[in-house]
Write a protein that holds these residues in place. Sequence first.
Motif, PDB file in Angstrom:
ATOM      1  N   THR A  54       0.834  -1.201   0.000  1.00  0.00           N
ATOM      2  CA  THR A  54       0.000   0.000   0.000  1.00  0.00           C
ATOM      3  C   THR A  54       0.868   1.250   0.000  1.00  0.00           C
ATOM      4  O   THR A  54       1.821   1.348   0.775  1.00  0.00           O
ATOM      5  N   LEU A  55       0.516   2.197  -0.867  1.00  0.00           N
ATOM      6  CA  LEU A  55       1.181   3.496  -0.899  1.00  0.00           C
ATOM      7  C   LEU A  55       0.434   4.447   0.019  1.00  0.00           C
ATOM      8  O   LEU A  55      -0.780   4.629  -0.127  1.00  0.00           O
ATOM      9  N   PHE A  56       1.136   5.048   0.958  1.00  0.00           N
ATOM     10  CA  PHE A  56       0.586   6.062   1.852  1.00  0.00           C
ATOM     11  C   PHE A  56       1.119   7.413   1.391  1.00  0.00           C
ATOM     12  O   PHE A  56       2.334   7.597   1.289  1.00  0.00           O
ATOM     13  N   LEU A  57       0.207   8.353   1.117  1.00  0.00           N
ATOM     14  CA  LEU A  57       0.588   9.625   0.509  1.00  0.00           C
ATOM     15  C   LEU A  57      -0.050  10.803   1.229  1.00  0.00           C
ATOM     16  O   LEU A  57      -1.267  10.854   1.391  1.00  0.00           O
ATOM     17  N   ASN A  58       0.789  11.730   1.659  1.00  0.00           N
ATOM     18  CA  ASN A  58       0.339  13.015   2.172  1.00  0.00           C
ATOM     19  C   ASN A  58       0.920  14.073   1.237  1.00  0.00           C
ATOM     20  O   ASN A  58       2.143  14.196   1.126  1.00  0.00           O
ATOM     21  N   PRO A  59       0.057  14.847   0.540  1.00  0.00           N
ATOM     22  CA  PRO A  59       0.566  15.817  -0.436  1.00  0.00           C
ATOM     23  C   PRO A  59       1.110  17.097   0.170  1.00  0.00           C
ATOM     24  O   PRO A  59       1.512  18.003  -0.557  1.00  0.00           O
ATOM     25  N   GLY A  60       1.143  17.189   1.490  1.00  0.00           N
ATOM     26  CA  GLY A  60       1.574  18.428   2.132  1.00  0.00           C
ATOM     27  C   GLY A  60       0.412  19.394   2.205  1.00  0.00           C
ATOM     28  O   GLY A  60      -0.751  18.997   2.247  1.00  0.00           O
ATOM     29  N   SER A  61       0.701  20.667   2.208  1.00  0.00           N
ATOM     30  CA  SER A  61      -0.335  21.697   2.303  1.00  0.00           C
ATOM     31  C   SER A  61      -0.049  22.803   1.300  1.00  0.00           C
ATOM     32  O   SER A  61       1.107  23.193   1.124  1.00  0.00           O
ATOM     33  N   ILE A  62      -1.117  23.302   0.668  1.00  0.00           N
ATOM     34  CA  ILE A  62      -0.942  24.448  -0.232  1.00  0.00           C
ATOM     35  C   ILE A  62      -1.134  25.766   0.511  1.00  0.00           C
ATOM     36  O   ILE A  62      -1.033  26.832  -0.086  1.00  0.00           O
ATOM     37  N   GLU A 104       7.846  21.423   7.538  1.00  0.00           N
ATOM     38  CA  GLU A 104       9.092  20.726   7.199  1.00  0.00           C
ATOM     39  C   GLU A 104       9.599  21.031   5.793  1.00  0.00           C
ATOM     40  O   GLU A 104      10.615  20.491   5.384  1.00  0.00           O
ATOM     41  N   ARG A 105       8.890  21.871   5.030  1.00  0.00           N
ATOM     42  CA  ARG A 105       9.338  22.353   3.714  1.00  0.00           C
ATOM     43  C   ARG A 105       8.828  23.767   3.566  1.00  0.00           C
ATOM     44  O   ARG A 105       7.831  24.148   4.169  1.00  0.00           O
ATOM     45  N   PHE A 106       9.469  24.536   2.700  1.00  0.00           N
ATOM     46  CA  PHE A 106       8.978  25.881   2.417  1.00  0.00           C
ATOM     47  C   PHE A 106       7.902  25.857   1.339  1.00  0.00           C
ATOM     48  O   PHE A 106       6.993  26.671   1.337  1.00  0.00           O
ATOM     49  N   GLU A 107       8.032  24.903   0.389  1.00  0.00           N
ATOM     50  CA  GLU A 107       7.121  24.876  -0.751  1.00  0.00           C
ATOM     51  C   GLU A 107       5.720  24.436  -0.335  1.00  0.00           C
ATOM     52  O   GLU A 107       5.556  23.517   0.456  1.00  0.00           O
ATOM     53  N   LYS A 108       4.740  25.112  -0.897  1.00  0.00           N
ATOM     54  CA  LYS A 108       3.340  24.749  -0.723  1.00  0.00           C
ATOM     55  C   LYS A 108       3.032  23.738  -1.814  1.00  0.00           C
ATOM     56  O   LYS A 108       3.041  24.073  -2.989  1.00  0.00           O
ATOM     57  N   THR A 109       2.779  22.468  -1.435  1.00  0.00           N
ATOM     58  CA  THR A 109       2.806  21.372  -2.394  1.00  0.00           C
ATOM     59  C   THR A 109       1.468  20.656  -2.586  1.00  0.00           C
ATOM     60  O   THR A 109       0.607  20.658  -1.716  1.00  0.00           O
TER      61      THR A 109
END
Length: 172
Positions: free
Chosen positions: A119-127, A132-137
Amino acid sequence: MSKVLVVSDSHGLTDELEVLRARHLNEVELMIHCGDSEMMPDDKVMNGYLTVKGNCDFGSYPLETTTEIAGRKFFVTHGHRYSVKSSLMNLKYKAAEVGADIVCFGHSHVLGAEVIGDTLFLNPGSIRMPRERFEKTYVVLDLLDETIKMSVYDISGRELKDLTFEFALPKR
């Protein structure tokens, strides 16, 4: 080949969700919002998004849902009811229970993807407010026969090529 857009934690953004829909409308077959849109289900900005209810949402969104596309079963939830900020174990049990190939979730605002078992578990981050990242993804998945290609984009539509990854995930 089928493509799926996955976004989460937009927290009141409207123009951005409309831009994402317009940008990818002709290339994806499914658009998923993993909750905390802070929009009502009948708001036009949510048109076209398969959406679940986050801990900051009101209205009649489902708490979780499943859907199938290209022979892959998706389980979509926000994640707050599964304690995803501390572990994926509860979500892993739920994925096994529903027979999910791909689990999409948000809540932590942290971009991440990993295969556990089959199973692939995916969290796309936040726009809106990434952590933990600068980019809104957000993410676009290419559902191939034996692999899933993950492409990560920032809110402006720039692909973050260093985050592109292919997961070996045979169909069940």
